[in-house]
Write a protein that holds these residues in place. Sequence first.
Motif, short mmCIF file in Angstrom:
data_model
loop_
_atom_site.label_atom_id
_atom_site.label_comp_id
_atom_site.label_asym_id
_atom_site.label_seq_id
_atom_site.Cartn_x
_atom_site.Cartn_y
_atom_site.Cartn_z
N GLY A 1 -15.35 -24.99 6.56
CA GLY A 1 -14.79 -24.92 7.90
C GLY A 1 -13.40 -24.34 7.96
N ASN A 2 -12.81 -24.39 9.12
CA ASN A 2 -11.48 -23.86 9.34
C ASN A 2 -10.49 -24.44 8.34
OD1 ASN A 2 -9.53 -22.36 10.71
ND2 ASN A 2 -8.98 -24.10 12.00
N GLY A 3 -9.69 -23.59 7.76
CA GLY A 3 -8.70 -24.02 6.78
C GLY A 3 -9.13 -23.85 5.34
N THR A 4 -10.43 -23.59 5.11
CA THR A 4 -10.92 -23.41 3.74
C THR A 4 -10.85 -21.95 3.32
OG1 THR A 4 -13.23 -23.04 4.37
CG2 THR A 4 -12.52 -25.33 4.04
N ASP A 5 -10.92 -21.74 2.01
CA ASP A 5 -10.94 -20.37 1.48
C ASP A 5 -12.19 -19.62 1.95
OD1 ASP A 5 -12.54 -22.08 -0.06
OD2 ASP A 5 -11.59 -21.56 -1.96
N PHE A 6 -13.34 -20.30 2.01
CA PHE A 6 -14.57 -19.66 2.47
C PHE A 6 -14.40 -19.12 3.90
CE2 PHE A 6 -16.51 -22.86 -0.52
CZ PHE A 6 -16.97 -21.94 -1.45
N HIS A 7 -13.80 -19.94 4.76
CA HIS A 7 -13.64 -19.56 6.16
C HIS A 7 -12.70 -18.36 6.29
CE1 HIS A 7 -12.08 -19.90 10.33
NE2 HIS A 7 -13.33 -20.26 10.60
N ALA A 8 -11.61 -18.37 5.54
CA ALA A 8 -10.66 -17.27 5.62
C ALA A 8 -11.32 -15.94 5.24
CB ALA A 8 -9.47 -17.54 4.71
N ILE A 9 -12.11 -15.95 4.18
CA ILE A 9 -12.76 -14.72 3.75
C ILE A 9 -13.75 -14.24 4.80
CG2 ILE A 9 -14.39 -13.76 2.07
CD1 ILE A 9 -11.51 -13.92 1.08
N ARG A 10 -14.48 -15.17 5.43
CA ARG A 10 -15.42 -14.76 6.48
C ARG A 10 -14.68 -14.13 7.67
NH1 ARG A 10 -18.18 -19.69 5.63
NH2 ARG A 10 -17.32 -20.51 7.58
N GLN A 11 -13.44 -14.53 7.86
CA GLN A 11 -12.63 -13.96 8.94
C GLN A 11 -11.87 -12.71 8.49
OE1 GLN A 11 -12.95 -15.30 12.04
NE2 GLN A 11 -14.45 -16.61 11.03
N GLN A 12 -12.19 -12.22 7.30
CA GLN A 12 -11.59 -11.03 6.71
C GLN A 12 -10.09 -11.19 6.49
OE1 GLN A 12 -12.85 -7.57 9.01
NE2 GLN A 12 -14.83 -7.59 7.98
N ARG A 13 -9.70 -12.44 6.16
CA ARG A 13 -8.31 -12.71 5.82
C ARG A 13 -8.19 -13.02 4.33
NH1 ARG A 13 -8.45 -15.62 10.91
NH2 ARG A 13 -8.75 -17.59 9.82
N VAL A 14 -7.07 -12.64 3.74
CA VAL A 14 -6.78 -12.99 2.36
C VAL A 14 -6.55 -14.50 2.28
CG1 VAL A 14 -5.17 -12.70 0.44
CG2 VAL A 14 -5.75 -10.74 1.89
N SER A 15 -7.21 -15.15 1.34
CA SER A 15 -7.07 -16.59 1.13
C SER A 15 -6.13 -16.85 -0.04
CB SER A 15 -8.44 -17.22 0.85
OG SER A 15 -8.29 -18.53 0.34
#
Length: 246
Positions: free
Chosen positions: A209-223
């Motif tokens: 969910g929001n705040g996790t590394d998985f979520h950041a990558i799905r949003q095309q953000r660097v984690s």
Amino acid sequence: MKILISNDDGYFAPGLATLAAHLSTLGEVVVVAPERDRSGASNSLTLDRPLSVRQAASGFYYVNGTPTDCVHVAVTGFLDFRPDIVVSGINHGPNMGDDTLYSGTVAAATEAFLLGIPAIAVSLAGKNRHFDTAGQVATDLVRRFQAQPFSRPVLLNVNVPDIPAAQLAGTEVTRLGRRHHAEPVIRAQNPRGEAVFWVGPVGPEQDAGNGTDFHAIRQQRVSITPLMIDLTARDQLDEIQTWLNP
């Protein structure tokens, strides 16, 4: 600035060459990496035989051991200087959630951290091979460190979306997500008719969910996830004490 680079994909990996090329713009770079792919080696050290360090035509040094061996040997005896920072990668594939426990890429950075050196593990979260994107991210982070060092060593696990740099949607400081249990092993038969087993693929994401590394990558953000090494289950200390002394 003196930068030590390692990885777990081996000294011949394209991600390693890309990382070295990018970071060489910031200072003196030395590469000490495994002689072969040691993905999944985790934090293992080789204690049952001596290790050798050889130099490839590329100028990179390679060790007949694990990623942890590479950093340990480099920092504690092979190099005639102490690196200002250690960067591990660029791994071809993500290292997020529970997978960080098995990752040789993260392990190389962890060894540096345990030796008191700031360290960054960099992974490309995909198979499209946009290594330059991850190289640019790593360079930016090391440049930031160069301009404003941390007051104490840090261990950063960085995952970069496998897309052109211009398409990145920013950077997010995250926590590790969690996966379900891995898929069952794959049973096969060798030419002698004996049963053999392949470790199966990773399981689906459980906590993404929001705040996790998985979520950041799905949003095309660097984690970027800061890691720690203390494995003590502090919330169980009193429970175990009571269990031993009812």
